[in-house]
Design a protein around this motif. Structure first.
Motif, PDB file in Angstrom:
ATOM      1  N   ASN B  19      -3.036   9.161   4.775  1.00  0.00           N
ATOM      2  CA  ASN B  19      -4.383   8.673   5.278  1.00  0.00           C
ATOM      3  C   ASN B  19      -4.788   7.630   5.243  1.00  0.00           C
ATOM      4  O   ASN B  19      -6.003   7.031   5.704  1.00  0.00           O
ATOM      5  N   VAL B  20      -3.906   6.427   4.379  1.00  0.00           N
ATOM      6  CA  VAL B  20      -4.432   5.085   4.372  1.00  0.00           C
ATOM      7  C   VAL B  20      -3.510   4.511   5.347  1.00  0.00           C
ATOM      8  O   VAL B  20      -2.252   4.575   5.164  1.00  0.00           O
ATOM      9  N   ILE B  21      -3.903   3.716   6.232  1.00  0.00           N
ATOM     10  CA  ILE B  21      -3.308   2.735   7.258  1.00  0.00           C
ATOM     11  C   ILE B  21      -2.824   1.428   6.455  1.00  0.00           C
ATOM     12  O   ILE B  21      -1.604   1.093   6.895  1.00  0.00           O
ATOM     13  N   SER B  22      -4.015   0.955   6.134  1.00  0.00           N
ATOM     14  CA  SER B  22      -3.613  -0.446   5.476  1.00  0.00           C
ATOM     15  C   SER B  22      -4.518  -0.757   4.158  1.00  0.00           C
ATOM     16  O   SER B  22      -5.748  -0.067   4.282  1.00  0.00           O
ATOM     17  N   LEU B  23      -4.254  -1.784   3.406  1.00  0.00           N
ATOM     18  CA  LEU B  23      -4.887  -2.030   2.264  1.00  0.00           C
ATOM     19  C   LEU B  23      -5.379  -3.528   2.219  1.00  0.00           C
ATOM     20  O   LEU B  23      -4.253  -4.094   2.465  1.00  0.00           O
ATOM     21  N   THR B  24      -6.522  -3.841   1.807  1.00  0.00           N
ATOM     22  CA  THR B  24      -6.775  -5.266   1.482  1.00  0.00           C
ATOM     23  C   THR B  24      -6.671  -5.161  -0.128  1.00  0.00           C
ATOM     24  O   THR B  24      -7.366  -4.643  -0.835  1.00  0.00           O
ATOM     25  N   CYS B  25      -5.756  -6.109  -0.442  1.00  0.00           N
ATOM     26  CA  CYS B  25      -5.610  -6.229  -2.180  1.00  0.00           C
ATOM     27  C   CYS B  25      -5.606  -7.608  -2.557  1.00  0.00           C
ATOM     28  O   CYS B  25      -5.060  -8.376  -2.100  1.00  0.00           O
ATOM     29  N   VAL B  26      -6.217  -7.589  -3.951  1.00  0.00           N
ATOM     30  CA  VAL B  26      -5.973  -8.864  -4.802  1.00  0.00           C
ATOM     31  C   VAL B  26      -4.554  -8.496  -5.712  1.00  0.00           C
ATOM     32  O   VAL B  26      -4.717  -7.640  -6.200  1.00  0.00           O
ATOM     33  N   LYS B  34      -3.152  -8.368   2.965  1.00  0.00           N
ATOM     34  CA  LYS B  34      -3.511  -7.055   3.879  1.00  0.00           C
ATOM     35  C   LYS B  34      -2.255  -6.531   4.056  1.00  0.00           C
ATOM     36  O   LYS B  34      -1.419  -7.423   4.851  1.00  0.00           O
ATOM     37  N   THR B  35      -1.991  -5.328   3.687  1.00  0.00           N
ATOM     38  CA  THR B  35      -0.476  -4.651   3.964  1.00  0.00           C
ATOM     39  C   THR B  35      -0.256  -4.447   5.323  1.00  0.00           C
ATOM     40  O   THR B  35       1.027  -4.251   5.488  1.00  0.00           O
ATOM     41  N   HIS B  36      -1.140  -4.117   6.237  1.00  0.00           N
ATOM     42  CA  HIS B  36      -0.621  -3.692   7.607  1.00  0.00           C
ATOM     43  C   HIS B  36      -2.065  -4.175   8.571  1.00  0.00           C
ATOM     44  O   HIS B  36      -2.894  -4.035   7.979  1.00  0.00           O
ATOM     45  N   ASN B  37      -1.787  -3.934   9.638  1.00  0.00           N
ATOM     46  CA  ASN B  37      -2.931  -3.904  10.512  1.00  0.00           C
ATOM     47  C   ASN B  37      -3.320  -2.597  10.994  1.00  0.00           C
ATOM     48  O   ASN B  37      -3.056  -1.549  10.232  1.00  0.00           O
ATOM     49  N   ARG B  38      -4.102  -2.012  12.148  1.00  0.00           N
ATOM     50  CA  ARG B  38      -4.827  -0.889  12.092  1.00  0.00           C
ATOM     51  C   ARG B  38      -4.032   0.353  12.957  1.00  0.00           C
ATOM     52  O   ARG B  38      -4.419   1.279  13.343  1.00  0.00           O
ATOM     53  N   PRO B  39      -2.584   0.001  13.660  1.00  0.00           N
ATOM     54  CA  PRO B  39      -2.130   1.092  14.259  1.00  0.00           C
ATOM     55  C   PRO B  39      -1.459   2.224  13.431  1.00  0.00           C
ATOM     56  O   PRO B  39      -1.320   2.173  12.474  1.00  0.00           O
ATOM     57  N   THR B  58      -1.511  -0.904 -11.267  1.00  0.00           N
ATOM     58  CA  THR B  58      -0.837  -1.580 -12.037  1.00  0.00           C
ATOM     59  C   THR B  58      -0.345  -2.704 -11.240  1.00  0.00           C
ATOM     60  O   THR B  58       0.230  -3.414 -12.009  1.00  0.00           O
ATOM     61  N   LEU B  59      -0.438  -2.647  -9.889  1.00  0.00           N
ATOM     62  CA  LEU B  59       0.145  -3.633  -8.931  1.00  0.00           C
ATOM     63  C   LEU B  59      -0.937  -4.439  -8.377  1.00  0.00           C
ATOM     64  O   LEU B  59      -0.844  -5.719  -8.024  1.00  0.00           O
ATOM     65  N   ALA B  60      -2.266  -3.927  -8.188  1.00  0.00           N
ATOM     66  CA  ALA B  60      -3.100  -4.844  -7.225  1.00  0.00           C
ATOM     67  C   ALA B  60      -4.612  -4.014  -7.432  1.00  0.00           C
ATOM     68  O   ALA B  60      -4.720  -2.892  -7.720  1.00  0.00           O
ATOM     69  N   LEU B  61      -5.218  -4.848  -7.074  1.00  0.00           N
ATOM     70  CA  LEU B  61      -6.757  -4.230  -6.780  1.00  0.00           C
ATOM     71  C   LEU B  61      -7.043  -4.275  -5.497  1.00  0.00           C
ATOM     72  O   LEU B  61      -7.056  -4.961  -4.742  1.00  0.00           O
ATOM     73  N   VAL B  62      -7.489  -3.084  -5.072  1.00  0.00           N
ATOM     74  CA  VAL B  62      -7.857  -2.650  -3.647  1.00  0.00           C
ATOM     75  C   VAL B  62      -9.246  -3.077  -3.439  1.00  0.00           C
ATOM     76  O   VAL B  62     -10.032  -2.573  -4.247  1.00  0.00           O
TER      77      VAL B  62
END
Lengths: 334, 334
Positions: B19-26, B34-39, B58-62
């Motif tokens: 259910n997650v299409i994309s994440l913005t992470c630090v 930003k891991t992906h766009n919105r399609p 352990t890998l990123a802050l969302v």
């Protein structure tokens, strides 16, 4: 599998990503790993399954895959509906989603695409109307449920201006309709006027809410370019419309490669401006490496590169696919 | 999100992963990606979205997530059915899947779990039969379709020996039935005889075809351990049964921690022997690090560790969660 490929079944059943439960892979080091066991869901550690799917052969060699199975569709019906415009077909899909129906498949082809199906002779019928055409499959656990979806589709297509709607349960008629959809890729090759002619296509996907804008913009870009090239190009659109994924194709003389590729890249940029992706299902390969940077940013690509270096420090698996191993000039090191 | 959590909706709508299409992470470097766009679908580069989901911080802050939306369920019905054995409830689920029906939710609780719902007073009714109970939700785009599924469930439950089936469309009755399911986690705490008593639980998931074996084995393991501890434990099972995910819970005196944890780990090993996972939805954390090694092997964990080191070379994000940063003794370097 390595680019999470998909097709006409992805709208209902998901792409490769949603259907692979576990992979057995050989890593570049020679180590053999199994990414998961066999249950439908798991939160056991990093999702190496999805990391390998879509890595285009750059991270591991897959030797075994456990796939999710689905029951065969029951009470299958296949249908088509013709519209004056591509947009009307898109509107049917949008309305359908809002109602909460999920058909078995939903595909939309434009008039030129239908023209080349007829001309190619590859489909079981050569008299398809050369108009925007929505192809769909309906199935369900009971004839009752299926008949309800059949009625819904008849109603929605008419409500959105369909000039012709045909839905059938007869195997020979289903084969004719779906046969037209199946041959579309190959049928485009029949539009080559010369064996040296090129066949180029885009693979963009956008959110469904932006699909109309992508299609309108694509048609404008192609029309302008065709006009500039004395209409010597054949252009057509066909989409896995339920997923917002459209292939815009250009068949043109070899000497027009630069101009045609320019149009494909313009369509790709248009998709990005509509929050879309540069590749819905075919992967990045070599040609979309720069477009990938536009999509996920230099730091996104650098994160991928770090993962690549961690698992394949010597760059022995499919080097320079997806992104350059050494990084383009100007890409900041993390 | 960071352990791809799920719950009673996951059977129909998928877990967080789906259910997650994309994440913005630090990233640990400070880079923002930003891991992906919105399609809905994309094959643009490595699947960083799924890499971060399930990485347990352990890998990123969302900082931002784009989620897939679904239409609200229509014509909702909620039901329950009681059985003499847990296995009979499992068989209903297996039959349902083979027929190709997909309900909105499917949960199965055993008799002790129903007992503690009654005792806790947390549910709107205190007179639930203290027998294995299947809870389910049915919804669909039309009342017609929903009624067909209601009939199917009535038939299947009876065919598999249900002593009582209740399906309702009335909001107050739906609240009562689903209220019982919702309170189950907290209701278990009511079984503590002393505030210092412990509440331990497993989170295994197995392929549906092995679910009966997991449940039978779990009941045997718990019965043996309870007998050895003078029946001073309270044990119950509740499962996201459509996903093959079962939580076996033990409430016991603090001094029995070792024995109770031993039973939980035995259940976990049983799940592994049935091609299952040690954690269906709650993640590895600290306690299941060794079980993770048993599930994906030392080389699988080492591949995860390599990815961790690549993105977080200084180990600043949630160090030693999921696996030890430095690796357990004897783990081969890739």
């Amino acid at each position: 599998m390595a680019m999470s490929c998909s097709g006409t079944n992805a709208y209902h059943y998901g792409t490769m990503k949603e259907n692979v439960i576990s992979l057995t892979c050989v890593l570049p080091s020679g180590a053999v790993i199994k990414t998961h066991n066999r249950p439908r869901k798991s939160s056991a550690g990093y999702d190496l399954t999805h990391l390998v799917i879509g890595s285009e052969g750059t991270l591991a060699l897959v030797t075994e895959a456990i796939l999710r199975l689905a029951p065969l569709p029951r009470h299958l019906h296949v249908g088509l509906a013709t519209f004056a415009t591509f947009q009307e077909g898109v509107q049917v899909v949008v309305s359908l989603q809002k109602l909460g129906h999920r058909l078995e498949a939903l595909e939309l082809a434009d008039g030129p695409q239908m023209h080349c199906v007829n001309v190619s002779g590859l489909a079981p019928r050569r008299t398809f109307k050369e108009m925007p055409t929505l192809f769909f499959k309906i199935a369900g656990p009971s004839m009752h449920i299926v008949q309800e979806q059949v009625s819904t589709m008849q109603h929605l297509c008419k409500a959105h201006g369909a000039s012709h709607v045909e839905i059938t349960h007869r195997q020979d008629e289903m084969d004719i309709i779906w046969g037209a959809r199946k041959c579309m890729g190959t049928a485009l090759l029949a539009m080559k006027k010369d064996p040296t002619d090129l066949f180029l296509h885009s693979d963009c996907a956008v959110p469904i809410s932006n699909l109309s804008r992508l299609v309108a913009g694509t048609q404008r870009l192609i029309a302008e370019a065709s006009a500039a090239n004395q209409a010597s190009w054949f252009c057509a659109n066909v989409g896995h419309i339920g997923d917002g994924n459209v292939h815009s194709s250009i068949v043109c003389p070899e000497k027009h490669y630069g101009a045609a590729m320019g149009v494909i890249l313009d369509i790709t940029r248009l998709a990005l401006s509509l929050e879309g992706t540069v590749t819905g299902e075919h992967g990045v390969g070599l040609k979309l490496r720069e477009a990938l940077v536009e999509e996920v940013g230099r730091e996104g690509v650098e994160a991928m590169r770090r993962v690549k270096r961690a698992l394949d420090p010597n760059g022995i698996l499919n080097p320079d696919k997806v992104f350059m191993l050494e990084g383009e000039g100007g890409i900041p090191k993390l």
